[in-house]
Design a protein around this motif. Structure first.
Motif, PDB file in Angstrom:
ATOM      1  N   GLU A  73       0.808  -1.223   0.000  1.00  0.00           N
ATOM      2  CA  GLU A  73       0.000   0.000   0.000  1.00  0.00           C
ATOM      3  C   GLU A  73       0.841   1.273   0.000  1.00  0.00           C
ATOM      4  O   GLU A  73       0.341   2.338  -0.375  1.00  0.00           O
ATOM      5  CB  GLU A  73      -0.930   0.018   1.219  1.00  0.00           C
ATOM      6  CG  GLU A  73      -2.178  -0.816   1.044  1.00  0.00           C
ATOM      7  CD  GLU A  73      -3.065  -0.283  -0.064  1.00  0.00           C
ATOM      8  OE1 GLU A  73      -3.723   0.758   0.126  1.00  0.00           O
ATOM      9  OE2 GLU A  73      -3.091  -0.903  -1.144  1.00  0.00           O
ATOM     10  N   ARG A  74       2.093   1.209   0.422  1.00  0.00           N
ATOM     11  CA  ARG A  74       2.881   2.433   0.566  1.00  0.00           C
ATOM     12  C   ARG A  74       2.903   3.264  -0.709  1.00  0.00           C
ATOM     13  O   ARG A  74       2.603   4.468  -0.688  1.00  0.00           O
ATOM     14  CB  ARG A  74       4.324   2.098   0.979  1.00  0.00           C
ATOM     15  CG  ARG A  74       4.459   1.516   2.357  1.00  0.00           C
ATOM     16  CD  ARG A  74       5.905   1.176   2.660  1.00  0.00           C
ATOM     17  NE  ARG A  74       6.493   0.298   1.648  1.00  0.00           N
ATOM     18  CZ  ARG A  74       7.760  -0.107   1.654  1.00  0.00           C
ATOM     19  NH1 ARG A  74       8.574   0.288   2.610  1.00  0.00           N
ATOM     20  NH2 ARG A  74       8.212  -0.918   0.705  1.00  0.00           N
ATOM     21  N   GLU A  75       3.230   2.633  -1.839  1.00  0.00           N
ATOM     22  CA  GLU A  75       3.338   3.394  -3.085  1.00  0.00           C
ATOM     23  C   GLU A  75       1.981   3.674  -3.702  1.00  0.00           C
ATOM     24  O   GLU A  75       1.818   4.654  -4.438  1.00  0.00           O
ATOM     25  CB  GLU A  75       4.275   2.680  -4.053  1.00  0.00           C
ATOM     26  CG  GLU A  75       5.707   2.655  -3.534  1.00  0.00           C
ATOM     27  CD  GLU A  75       6.718   2.176  -4.574  1.00  0.00           C
ATOM     28  OE1 GLU A  75       6.382   2.153  -5.771  1.00  0.00           O
ATOM     29  OE2 GLU A  75       7.849   1.838  -4.177  1.00  0.00           O
ATOM     30  N   VAL A  76       0.980   2.845  -3.400  1.00  0.00           N
ATOM     31  CA  VAL A  76      -0.386   3.127  -3.856  1.00  0.00           C
ATOM     32  C   VAL A  76      -0.888   4.428  -3.229  1.00  0.00           C
ATOM     33  O   VAL A  76      -1.410   5.316  -3.908  1.00  0.00           O
ATOM     34  CB  VAL A  76      -1.334   1.957  -3.505  1.00  0.00           C
ATOM     35  CG1 VAL A  76      -2.787   2.325  -3.824  1.00  0.00           C
ATOM     36  CG2 VAL A  76      -0.936   0.690  -4.264  1.00  0.00           C
ATOM     37  N   TRP A  86       4.760  11.409   1.561  1.00  0.00           N
ATOM     38  CA  TRP A  86       6.016  11.438   0.825  1.00  0.00           C
ATOM     39  C   TRP A  86       6.983  10.416   1.417  1.00  0.00           C
ATOM     40  O   TRP A  86       6.853  10.015   2.573  1.00  0.00           O
ATOM     41  CB  TRP A  86       6.626  12.839   0.807  1.00  0.00           C
ATOM     42  CG  TRP A  86       6.864  13.496   2.116  1.00  0.00           C
ATOM     43  CD1 TRP A  86       8.025  13.500   2.849  1.00  0.00           C
ATOM     44  CD2 TRP A  86       5.934  14.289   2.870  1.00  0.00           C
ATOM     45  NE1 TRP A  86       7.867  14.240   3.987  1.00  0.00           N
ATOM     46  CE2 TRP A  86       6.596  14.744   4.034  1.00  0.00           C
ATOM     47  CE3 TRP A  86       4.597  14.676   2.666  1.00  0.00           C
ATOM     48  CZ2 TRP A  86       5.977  15.538   4.988  1.00  0.00           C
ATOM     49  CZ3 TRP A  86       3.982  15.467   3.623  1.00  0.00           C
ATOM     50  CH2 TRP A  86       4.664  15.898   4.762  1.00  0.00           C
ATOM     51  N   PRO A  87       7.969   9.969   0.616  1.00  0.00           N
ATOM     52  CA  PRO A  87       8.886   8.930   1.084  1.00  0.00           C
ATOM     53  C   PRO A  87       9.840   9.469   2.136  1.00  0.00           C
ATOM     54  O   PRO A  87      10.164  10.661   2.165  1.00  0.00           O
ATOM     55  CB  PRO A  87       9.636   8.518  -0.184  1.00  0.00           C
ATOM     56  CG  PRO A  87       9.549   9.710  -1.078  1.00  0.00           C
ATOM     57  CD  PRO A  87       8.244  10.367  -0.777  1.00  0.00           C
ATOM     58  N   GLY A 116       6.889  -7.290  -1.110  1.00  0.00           N
ATOM     59  CA  GLY A 116       5.988  -6.849  -2.179  1.00  0.00           C
ATOM     60  C   GLY A 116       5.786  -5.356  -2.239  1.00  0.00           C
ATOM     61  O   GLY A 116       5.865  -4.657  -1.228  1.00  0.00           O
ATOM     62  N   GLY A 117       5.557  -4.874  -3.467  1.00  0.00           N
ATOM     63  CA  GLY A 117       5.074  -3.519  -3.644  1.00  0.00           C
ATOM     64  C   GLY A 117       6.108  -2.440  -3.850  1.00  0.00           C
ATOM     65  O   GLY A 117       5.763  -1.325  -4.230  1.00  0.00           O
ATOM     66  N   ARG A 118       7.390  -2.698  -3.617  1.00  0.00           N
ATOM     67  CA  ARG A 118       8.380  -1.640  -3.729  1.00  0.00           C
ATOM     68  C   ARG A 118       8.862  -1.504  -5.169  1.00  0.00           C
ATOM     69  O   ARG A 118       9.510  -2.385  -5.707  1.00  0.00           O
ATOM     70  CB  ARG A 118       9.574  -1.913  -2.802  1.00  0.00           C
ATOM     71  CG  ARG A 118      10.595  -0.771  -2.754  1.00  0.00           C
ATOM     72  CD  ARG A 118      11.753  -1.112  -1.835  1.00  0.00           C
ATOM     73  NE  ARG A 118      12.485  -2.284  -2.307  1.00  0.00           N
ATOM     74  CZ  ARG A 118      13.390  -2.256  -3.276  1.00  0.00           C
ATOM     75  NH1 ARG A 118      13.679  -1.126  -3.891  1.00  0.00           N
ATOM     76  NH2 ARG A 118      14.000  -3.371  -3.629  1.00  0.00           N
ATOM     77  N   LYS A 119       8.539  -0.366  -5.783  1.00  0.00           N
ATOM     78  CA  LYS A 119       8.980  -0.081  -7.146  1.00  0.00           C
ATOM     79  C   LYS A 119       9.811   1.200  -7.211  1.00  0.00           C
ATOM     80  O   LYS A 119      10.831   1.255  -7.875  1.00  0.00           O
ATOM     81  CB  LYS A 119       7.779   0.024  -8.082  1.00  0.00           C
ATOM     82  CG  LYS A 119       6.981  -1.265  -8.203  1.00  0.00           C
ATOM     83  CD  LYS A 119       5.758  -1.078  -9.083  1.00  0.00           C
ATOM     84  CE  LYS A 119       4.936  -2.364  -9.170  1.00  0.00           C
ATOM     85  NZ  LYS A 119       3.694  -2.175  -9.958  1.00  0.00           N
ATOM     86  N   LEU A 120       9.352   2.236  -6.531  1.00  0.00           N
ATOM     87  CA  LEU A 120      10.030   3.525  -6.556  1.00  0.00           C
ATOM     88  C   LEU A 120      10.896   3.767  -5.324  1.00  0.00           C
ATOM     89  O   LEU A 120      11.894   4.480  -5.405  1.00  0.00           O
ATOM     90  CB  LEU A 120       8.999   4.653  -6.678  1.00  0.00           C
ATOM     91  CG  LEU A 120       8.114   4.626  -7.932  1.00  0.00           C
ATOM     92  CD1 LEU A 120       7.089   5.759  -7.878  1.00  0.00           C
ATOM     93  CD2 LEU A 120       8.970   4.753  -9.193  1.00  0.00           C
TER      94      LEU A 120
END
Length: 503
Positions: A73-76, A86-87, A116-120
């Motif tokens: 959910e973090r990047e969503v 923000w990161p 899971g989920g980490r792209k950026l």
């Protein structure tokens, strides 16, 4: 009593879960109403550590489902609201012979990077604190650290933006409106709601009721519903302190304590450092939660174990405390109780009731989706899941273009200084221009109440975001309370009372 219309879904509670459910349901085409007895995010949802995170420490308690869902959910959420989310990079200092061995920390961070989920977000790395700037504020005994990614959120603003979007999509949104009774009649819920200002009681009808009242969920069941012997949640108090800035680095710190608990030290509102949280069982009305002397000592002592310059009680400029409604799973310690959420459906007599227990900021959107699955089962489906690719109001820009938004705002309003523009974009995103309107000078924004808070912003918040009191504006819609004196805050309260009387 005044009777009102029939809704598909009536939500009790204006915290992050209630507002998230109302927004999702309204976006699918349900007729929705939401009632909050105070202001949005006036309970648990503004009293968090303000992180969008997977929950690194939850891995120790084997909460893999929750951690994976939160990591995804973090990047969503970041894409949904890049103005208020923000990161943030976290530095976890390591000392040989410390609480957790290096191999265990590395394993946890490996899972954190790959569940899971980490792209950026960038991956974990190891730091030499003798060379890295992150080591400067720390005691020299800490020579090594691990750095990993999570996110930061303006929690109260995320709540009110969900409420704003729900209303924009057709939901009826009622603040300072307390549900005093709810009963089943003829296959519908009859819900009596008392207006806090006028004392008027309005009766609403709904096909389904959602009890998302956070730490008051059991109180609602015993009070409004008249049920006895209800016990579903474990109330756990978490307190935070804010001190003048302890370090210049943009990164946050993750500190491990000898009692196996952890605290964070986080850059806060440019000039401050936020330190927290505590975990202790709470008995009493959640609205009365206040930081104790014991908690102050704990946070100061824990932070002072790491910082070269000690944190002292006299350094504190603000503190806040809130009660987390954890689902009571029988855990022996408050910090071990599950942070996962539980949804329980009661379909008695044809008018279903969905009770929401637990949850955290990071997983609110998924909680809402799961709640909509239960709503669809109970009263029929409308629409498909849609929030994963949506934007919250003001968040209609790419995650990497916050600096460009600030630059654009200053180009349109040259009289707005850099720090003020940064705050406006952080609060309102693309809607900052709507707030500033046709102003061409700073004086056109009206009276300055202190800090960077002007009359134009206060009026905009009262009109668009349900703000009614100085506390609403200073501590939930903005954090300008950190910059106003007591006299200035009193002046704002007097001004807002006058606007309400004139309305």
């Amino acid at each position: 009593m005044v009777a009102s219309s029939v809704y598909d879904v009536f939500v009790i509670g204006g915290g992050i879960n209630g507002c998230g459910i109302a927004r999702d349901a309204a976006g699918r085409g349900y007729a929705v109403a939401l009632a909050e007895m105070n202001d949005f995010a006036s309970g648990t949802s503004s009293g968090a550590t303000k992180l969008i995170h997977g929950g690194l420490r939850y891995l120790e308690h084997y909460e893999f489902r929750l951690v994976r869902e939160a990591l995804m959910e973090r990047e969503v959420l970041w894409a949904m609201a890049p103005h208020v989310i923000w990161p943030l990079r976290f530095v976890l200092p390591y000392q040989k012979g410390g609480i957790r061995p290096a191999w265990l920390i590395r394993l946890g961070l490996f899972l954190y990077d790959h569940l899971g989920g980490r792209k950026l977000l960038p991956p974990t790395r190891t730091l030499d604190l003798r060379r890295d700037p992150a080591g400067r504020p720390l005691k020299p005994v800490f020579g090594k650290a691990f750095e990993y990614s999570d996110g930061w959120v303006d929690d109260a603003r995320m709540v009110v933006l969900n409420a704003r979007d729900a209303a924009d999509r057709g939901a009826t949104v009622l603040t300072r409106s307390k549900v005093v009774s709810a009963r089943r009649e003829g296959g519908l819920w009859s819900i009596s709601v008392k207006d806090g200002a006028s004392g008027t009681v309005n009766v609403h009808q709904a096909r389904m009721l959602v009890n998302a009242s956070g730490p008051w969920v059991d109180q609602v069941l015993t009070g409004a519903f008249g049920r006895n012997g209800v016990h579903n949640v474990r109330l756990v108090q978490g307190s935070h302190i804010v001190v003048r800035r302890k370090f210049d680095d943009a990164r946050a710190y993750f500190f491990q304590n000898p009692d196996n608990r952890i605290i964070f030290a986080i850059p806060y509102e440019r000039d401050f450092t936020l330190i927290g949280t505590t975990d202790r069982d709470y008995v009493g009305d959640p609205k009365d939660a206040k930081i104790s002397e014991e908690e102050i000592r704990y946070l100061c002592d824990a932070a002072s174990e790491y910082f070269a310059e000690p944190v002292r009680p006299e350094d504190i400029v603000w503190s806040y405390s809130a009660v987390r409604p954890l689902y009571d799973d029988g855990a022996s310690k408050a910090q071990e109780a599950t942070r996962d959420y539980v949804l329980k459906l009661d379909e008695g007599e044809g008018a279903p009731l969905l009770n929401v227990f637990g949850g955290k900021l990071t997983t609110y959107r998924r909680l809402a989706e799961h709640a909509l699955e239960r709503i669809a089962e109970a009263i029929g489906a409308k629409g498909a899941p849609w929030t994963a690719t949506s934007r919250l109001p003001g968040g209609e820009f790419p995650v990497d273009s916050y600096p460009a938004q600030v630059k654009s705002l200053r180009a349109s309003y040259p009289f707005v200084e850099e720090a003020y523009a940064e705050r406006l974009v952080r609060c309102y995103g693309t809607r900052a221009a709507d707030l500033l309107g046709s102003a061409t000078t700073i004086t056109a924004l009206g009276r300055n109440f202190g800090g960077t808070l002007h009359e134009a912003e206060v009026r905009w918040l009262m009109k668009n975001e349900w703000a009614q009191t100085a506390e609403d504006v200073l501590w939930r819609r903005t954090k300008q309370g950190l910059f106003l004196s007591a006299e200035e805050a009193a002046g704002l309260e007097e001004y807002m009372a006058g606007v309400r009387r004139a309305a």
